[in-house]
Scaffold this motif. Structure first.
Motif, PDB file in Angstrom:
ATOM      1  N   ARG A 606     -18.774   6.694   0.072  1.00  0.00           N
ATOM      2  CA  ARG A 606     -18.138   5.599   0.741  1.00  0.00           C
ATOM      3  C   ARG A 606     -17.125   4.957   0.038  1.00  0.00           C
ATOM      4  O   ARG A 606     -17.016   5.370  -1.360  1.00  0.00           O
ATOM      5  CB  ARG A 606     -19.591   4.418  -0.138  1.00  0.00           C
ATOM      6  CG  ARG A 606     -21.183   4.368   0.461  1.00  0.00           C
ATOM      7  CD  ARG A 606     -22.243   3.354   0.115  1.00  0.00           C
ATOM      8  NE  ARG A 606     -23.523   3.225   0.869  1.00  0.00           N
ATOM      9  CZ  ARG A 606     -24.585   4.164   0.880  1.00  0.00           C
ATOM     10  NH1 ARG A 606     -24.557   5.487  -0.094  1.00  0.00           N
ATOM     11  NH2 ARG A 606     -25.358   4.255   1.290  1.00  0.00           N
ATOM     12  N   TRP A 607     -16.337   4.677   0.605  1.00  0.00           N
ATOM     13  CA  TRP A 607     -15.212   3.987  -0.432  1.00  0.00           C
ATOM     14  C   TRP A 607     -14.801   2.279   0.329  1.00  0.00           C
ATOM     15  O   TRP A 607     -14.966   2.328   1.431  1.00  0.00           O
ATOM     16  CB  TRP A 607     -14.138   4.974   0.076  1.00  0.00           C
ATOM     17  CG  TRP A 607     -14.120   5.485   1.865  1.00  0.00           C
ATOM     18  CD1 TRP A 607     -12.525   4.838   2.520  1.00  0.00           C
ATOM     19  CD2 TRP A 607     -14.610   5.126   2.423  1.00  0.00           C
ATOM     20  NE1 TRP A 607     -12.569   4.915   3.264  1.00  0.00           N
ATOM     21  CE2 TRP A 607     -13.569   5.422   3.627  1.00  0.00           C
ATOM     22  CE3 TRP A 607     -15.938   6.761   2.637  1.00  0.00           C
ATOM     23  CZ2 TRP A 607     -13.856   6.077   5.026  1.00  0.00           C
ATOM     24  CZ3 TRP A 607     -15.896   6.744   4.273  1.00  0.00           C
ATOM     25  CH2 TRP A 607     -14.918   7.172   5.326  1.00  0.00           C
ATOM     26  N   LYS A 608     -13.605   2.138  -0.388  1.00  0.00           N
ATOM     27  CA  LYS A 608     -13.369   0.648  -0.149  1.00  0.00           C
ATOM     28  C   LYS A 608     -11.207   0.959   0.299  1.00  0.00           C
ATOM     29  O   LYS A 608     -10.563   1.590  -0.784  1.00  0.00           O
ATOM     30  CB  LYS A 608     -13.581  -0.287  -1.465  1.00  0.00           C
ATOM     31  CG  LYS A 608     -12.615  -1.579  -1.446  1.00  0.00           C
ATOM     32  CD  LYS A 608     -12.577  -2.737  -2.513  1.00  0.00           C
ATOM     33  CE  LYS A 608     -12.486  -3.693  -2.621  1.00  0.00           C
ATOM     34  NZ  LYS A 608     -12.871  -4.638  -3.867  1.00  0.00           N
ATOM     35  N   VAL A 609     -10.760  -0.111   1.300  1.00  0.00           N
ATOM     36  CA  VAL A 609      -9.485   0.167   1.166  1.00  0.00           C
ATOM     37  C   VAL A 609      -9.398  -1.643   1.045  1.00  0.00           C
ATOM     38  O   VAL A 609      -9.895  -2.518   1.337  1.00  0.00           O
ATOM     39  CB  VAL A 609      -9.481   0.405   3.155  1.00  0.00           C
ATOM     40  CG1 VAL A 609      -8.671   0.738   3.162  1.00  0.00           C
ATOM     41  CG2 VAL A 609      -9.751   1.835   3.074  1.00  0.00           C
ATOM     42  N   GLU A 610      -7.897  -1.166   0.118  1.00  0.00           N
ATOM     43  CA  GLU A 610      -7.527  -2.560   0.306  1.00  0.00           C
ATOM     44  C   GLU A 610      -6.122  -2.101   0.496  1.00  0.00           C
ATOM     45  O   GLU A 610      -4.947  -1.264   0.487  1.00  0.00           O
ATOM     46  CB  GLU A 610      -8.104  -2.800  -0.906  1.00  0.00           C
ATOM     47  CG  GLU A 610      -8.575  -2.834  -1.729  1.00  0.00           C
ATOM     48  CD  GLU A 610      -8.759  -3.407  -3.143  1.00  0.00           C
ATOM     49  OE1 GLU A 610      -8.483  -4.307  -3.324  1.00  0.00           O
ATOM     50  OE2 GLU A 610      -8.871  -2.622  -4.114  1.00  0.00           O
ATOM     51  N   MET A 611      -5.493  -3.193   1.788  1.00  0.00           N
ATOM     52  CA  MET A 611      -4.334  -3.016   2.313  1.00  0.00           C
ATOM     53  C   MET A 611      -3.117  -4.048   2.097  1.00  0.00           C
ATOM     54  O   MET A 611      -3.745  -5.335   1.868  1.00  0.00           O
ATOM     55  CB  MET A 611      -4.512  -2.621   3.774  1.00  0.00           C
ATOM     56  CG  MET A 611      -5.407  -1.552   4.188  1.00  0.00           C
ATOM     57  SD  MET A 611      -5.212  -1.586   5.915  1.00  0.00           S
ATOM     58  CE  MET A 611      -3.247  -1.041   6.253  1.00  0.00           C
ATOM     59  N   ARG A 612      -2.209  -4.039   2.086  1.00  0.00           N
ATOM     60  CA  ARG A 612      -1.444  -5.366   1.312  1.00  0.00           C
ATOM     61  C   ARG A 612      -0.045  -4.296   1.382  1.00  0.00           C
ATOM     62  O   ARG A 612       0.358  -4.016   1.404  1.00  0.00           O
ATOM     63  CB  ARG A 612      -1.179  -4.992  -0.741  1.00  0.00           C
ATOM     64  CG  ARG A 612      -0.224  -6.153  -1.181  1.00  0.00           C
ATOM     65  CD  ARG A 612      -0.181  -5.752  -2.030  1.00  0.00           C
ATOM     66  NE  ARG A 612       0.785  -6.465  -3.211  1.00  0.00           N
ATOM     67  CZ  ARG A 612       0.481  -7.379  -3.641  1.00  0.00           C
ATOM     68  NH1 ARG A 612      -0.834  -7.851  -4.062  1.00  0.00           N
ATOM     69  NH2 ARG A 612       1.190  -8.498  -4.517  1.00  0.00           N
ATOM     70  N   ARG A 613       0.380  -5.922   2.214  1.00  0.00           N
ATOM     71  CA  ARG A 613       1.937  -5.980   2.697  1.00  0.00           C
ATOM     72  C   ARG A 613       3.200  -6.655   2.118  1.00  0.00           C
ATOM     73  O   ARG A 613       3.058  -7.891   1.602  1.00  0.00           O
ATOM     74  CB  ARG A 613       1.810  -6.889   3.550  1.00  0.00           C
ATOM     75  CG  ARG A 613       3.192  -6.497   5.013  1.00  0.00           C
ATOM     76  CD  ARG A 613       4.357  -7.470   4.228  1.00  0.00           C
ATOM     77  NE  ARG A 613       3.514  -8.448   4.737  1.00  0.00           N
ATOM     78  CZ  ARG A 613       4.356  -9.742   3.623  1.00  0.00           C
ATOM     79  NH1 ARG A 613       5.203  -9.812   3.274  1.00  0.00           N
ATOM     80  NH2 ARG A 613       3.683 -11.094   4.078  1.00  0.00           N
ATOM     81  N   GLU A 614       4.074  -5.721   1.511  1.00  0.00           N
ATOM     82  CA  GLU A 614       5.422  -6.550   0.685  1.00  0.00           C
ATOM     83  C   GLU A 614       7.032  -6.488   0.804  1.00  0.00           C
ATOM     84  O   GLU A 614       6.744  -5.417   2.016  1.00  0.00           O
ATOM     85  CB  GLU A 614       5.141  -6.240  -0.622  1.00  0.00           C
ATOM     86  CG  GLU A 614       3.846  -6.272  -0.974  1.00  0.00           C
ATOM     87  CD  GLU A 614       3.870  -4.820  -3.317  1.00  0.00           C
ATOM     88  OE1 GLU A 614       4.269  -5.722  -3.497  1.00  0.00           O
ATOM     89  OE2 GLU A 614       3.881  -4.297  -3.427  1.00  0.00           O
ATOM     90  N   ARG A 615       7.682  -7.686   1.329  1.00  0.00           N
ATOM     91  CA  ARG A 615       8.737  -7.470   1.454  1.00  0.00           C
ATOM     92  C   ARG A 615       9.179  -5.636   0.188  1.00  0.00           C
ATOM     93  O   ARG A 615       9.163  -6.177  -0.359  1.00  0.00           O
ATOM     94  CB  ARG A 615       9.707  -8.685   1.535  1.00  0.00           C
ATOM     95  CG  ARG A 615       9.085  -9.088   2.567  1.00  0.00           C
ATOM     96  CD  ARG A 615      10.209 -10.970   2.837  1.00  0.00           C
ATOM     97  NE  ARG A 615      10.241 -11.595   1.061  1.00  0.00           N
ATOM     98  CZ  ARG A 615       9.534 -12.693   1.174  1.00  0.00           C
ATOM     99  NH1 ARG A 615       8.617 -12.721   2.537  1.00  0.00           N
ATOM    100  NH2 ARG A 615       9.727 -13.380  -0.147  1.00  0.00           N
TER     101      ARG A 615
END
Length: 704
Positions: A606-615
């Motif tokens: 089991r794993w968690k994915v966190e995605m973040r977008r930055e300029r």
């Protein structure tokens, strides 16, 4: 000014004549002094003086030869030839707008002296441009000196015999002269490089013709002593002087590796068979050896003189002075530039002259007068003086101490320039994205995706194109020493009018830590091209672990979908490449692999994915030494720092496996600004609690 044209009524020439006469009486056996006197008298406007000078000096050389004093004869004859060559260079370099004075017109008629000569080749007829006939005569004189010499002395005269054709930039004549001299001296290492120099300056299609030029230069290197060969084919004078000194602090074996990496990094295109910069540097060394052979001291080569060292870094100096007329205003106490020659007694007409190398001009403001031509008969306006003169503040470059900054110091404080070298400074930028995946304990799979803009390339059916014309488009993986690990090069027909870009993708398996990458495209007929490498988001991203808990890099494509079910590795995915370029609001594919997640007792991970977008912004560095050492530091990287950036998170569950694959469609918000953005992916193992982050750069296009 002893070599300036004169007549007998000129007070200065009378003083020089008297001084020469006194010196000759004091040292009647000084043959070099006799040569200097002959050169001086050949500047006379009186034909009888010129004729007597030639006859007298020819008789001296003939007497020495007949009495077995050939070395002394060659010394005297060579000094005379050098004097004529110096005179020729002053005439060739002078501004065209400074017309010949009547004294100069008379003094140039060397072929009308009517002298009967036994040892000296007769002067050729006077011809244009000014100085050309004197240059031709000096070449004949040097050639004659070479036939009387052997060994290193002969090589020096042979090199000087080629110098006039180099200075006048008559490359077909240089080739012909070199071939004629090689009959006299087969495989002479002073003559053989001239064939390569002449061939380089006559190249029509660089990609097709450069291998032949390199073959000529390599043949010349094989005939040279090892010291000279190393001087021609080294990495010196490409970077700054301080960088060269730094390289020489390493052991020779380590320096060879640094130099090999240096040539690889500065090579404009890996696609072409020849490194254009290395070839050009070799040719510049050979050309400088000929161009400045008369300035070289014993045991010194022309490329080691001060003008020669600048030439190797900056290329050829301006062949003539650049002129602009100015006028002096006594009310302002300064000069101002005007388009036409001023008139009126209130203002003094002057002329502003500049000469030198690119951005290293030497300037002089001189009063416009009937005697202005005399200045160009001496050393004051020569290129050798320009090389050591103080240069203006605006021409200084690099970080060297500006105190007494000369053209040489300025050139050595900045990297070499390669104006006119094919592909240098003209290459367009290819967008490249890279993703690495574990393959085995000591190797990785590397994926490269690229977007090639077609704005520089010719279009199909455009004027001058043919149906058989092709553009070469491909990717490379190389060791730091230049050994190619992968070369994937395709040939494509010229694009249609409405095509804006091409996409491409390649993959290969390589050993960990060995690969440098590059994507390139070029048109071999028109010598236009593009290249690119992936921009990392951090220096840490350059390293890639092949063991333990971790993840691959993030693969970006226009779309990513499953090719087979189940998907067990990244290679089971079908990727449509886009070079990590998209538009705001448009969905694109992302994928990655996760390695060695901890299983639960039920056999699931089991794993968690966190995605973040930055300029983001692109940070450029100029740490050349780190690049040459092969340090894991990005020369350019994409950085991000946006505290309120948008993000999303989700969890996954899958059967336990050493590798699991994630892929999804992702889009940046429709209001995202064009430019570069960073997508960060954070993976948290929900069983062990371990975390890892990887990020990738994405560029958004501006859409009207």
């Amino acid at each position: 000014m002893a070599r300036a044209p004169y007549d007998r009524s000129h007070t200065g020439s009378q003083c020089v004549e008297f001084a020469f006469g006194a010196a000759a009486e004091h040292a009647p056996d000084d043959h070099r002094l006799a040569a200097e006197i002959a050169v001086f008298r050949l500047a006379s406007a009186d034909a009888a003086v010129r004729r007597a000078a030639l006859v007298e000096f020819d008789a001296r050389v003939d007497s020495l030869m007949r009495h077995g004093a050939q070395p002394a004869a060659v010394e005297a004859f060579g000094s005379f030839a050098l004097g004529i060559w110096t005179r020729s260079q002053r005439l060739l370099a002078r501004p065209v707008s400074i017309r010949l004075h009547p004294l100069e017109e008379a003094a140039r008629k060397l072929h009308t002296t009517g002298a009967v000569l036994r040892r000296i080749p007769p002067p050729p007829p006077t011809r244009s441009p000014i100085g050309a006939s004197e240059a031709l005569w000096s070449a004949q004189l040097f050639d004659r000196a070479a036939t009387w010499s052997t060994g290193a002395a002969r090589s020096r005269w042979l090199r000087l015999a080629l110098a006039p054709w180099v200075v006048m930039e008559q490359w077909t004549s240089l080739d012909s002269a070199a071939r004629a001299l090689l009959i006299i001296a087969p495989r002479d290492s002073a003559v053989m490089p001239a064939l390569g120099v002449a061939a380089l300056h006559q190249v029509k299609q660089p990609v097709a013709d450069y291998p032949r030029v390199m073959m000529l230069l390599d043949s010349a290197l094989s005939a040279m002593p090892p010291v000279d060969s190393a001087r021609h084919d080294s990495f010196d004078d490409v970077l700054t002087r301080s960088d060269d000194d730094w390289r020489y602090g390493y052991l020779p074996t380590d320096r060879l590796q640094i130099d090999a990496r240096g040539w690889l990094l500065v090579d404009p295109l890996w696609s072409t068979p020849i490194n254009e910069l290395r070839l050009t540097r070799m040719a510049r060394i050979a050309e400088a050896d000929m161009r400045y052979a008369d300035l070289a001291r014993p045991s010194e080569s022309g490329s080691e003189t001060i003008p020669g060292r600048i030439f190797v870094r900056r290329g050829a100096p301006d062949s003539r002075w650049q002129e602009s007329v100015v006028r002096f205003d006594p009310r302002l106490g300064s000069t101002r530039r005007v388009r036409q020659r001023p008139s009126g007694s209130a203002r003094t007409p002057t002329i502003s002259l500049q000469r030198g190398w690119p951005r290293l001009d030497r300037g002089r403001v001189l009063e416009r007068s009937p005697t202005l031509w005399r200045i160009f008969s001496g050393e004051e306006m020569s290129i050798s003086r320009a090389a050591v003169s103080i240069i203006p503040d605006e021409a200084r470059s690099g970080g060297a101490d500006p105190t007494f900054m000369t053209a040489l110091r300025c050139a050595e404080s900045s990297p070499a320039e390669w104006a006119g070298v094919p592909f240098v400074g003209t290459l367009d930028t290819i967008d490249v994205t890279i993703a690495r995946f574990r393959a085995s304990a000591d190797s990785v799979d590397i994926y490269l995706g690229a977007r090639l803009p077609l704005r520089q390339f010719a279009r199909a059916k455009a004027a001058g194109t043919r149906s058989t014309d092709r553009i070469r488009f491909g990717a490379f993986l190389s060791t730091s020493a230049g050994r190619m690990l992968f070369r994937g090069m395709d040939e494509r027909p010229l694009p249609h009018t409405n095509e804006q870009q091409w996409n491409g993708q390649w993959s290969s398996r390589v050993r960990t830590g060995e690969a440098l990458h590059r994507v390139e495209a070029f048109d071999p007929l028109r010598a236009v091209g593009a290249r690119g490498v992936a921009l990392y988001t951090s220096d840490d991203a350059i390293a890639f672990s092949t063991g333990g808990f971790g993840m691959s890099e993030v693969l970006v494509g226009a779309s990513i979908r499953e090719r087979t079910v189940p998907v067990t590795r990244w290679s089971d995915l079908e990727v449509i490449p886009n070079g990590a370029v998209s538009t705001a609001g448009t969905r694109f594919g992302v994928a990655w692999e996760i390695y060695e997640l901890a299983p639960e007792p039920d056999g699931l991970v089991r794993w968690k994915v966190e995605m973040r977008r930055e300029r983001s912004d692109v940070v450029r560095r100029a740490d050349v030494r780190a690049a040459l050492r092969g340090d894991p530091v990005a020369s350019q990287r994409v950085t991000a720092d946006e505290a309120d950036a948008s993000s999303l998170a989700f969890t996954r569950v899958a059967p336990a496996s050493g590798v699991v694959v994630d892929h999804l469609l992702f889009a940046l918000p429709a209001n995202s600004p064009p430019g570069r953005h960073v997508i960060e992916v954070k993976i948290t193992d929900l069983v062990s609690g371990r975390e890892i982050r990887k990020s990738v750069g994405v560029r958004l296009l501006f859409v009207r």
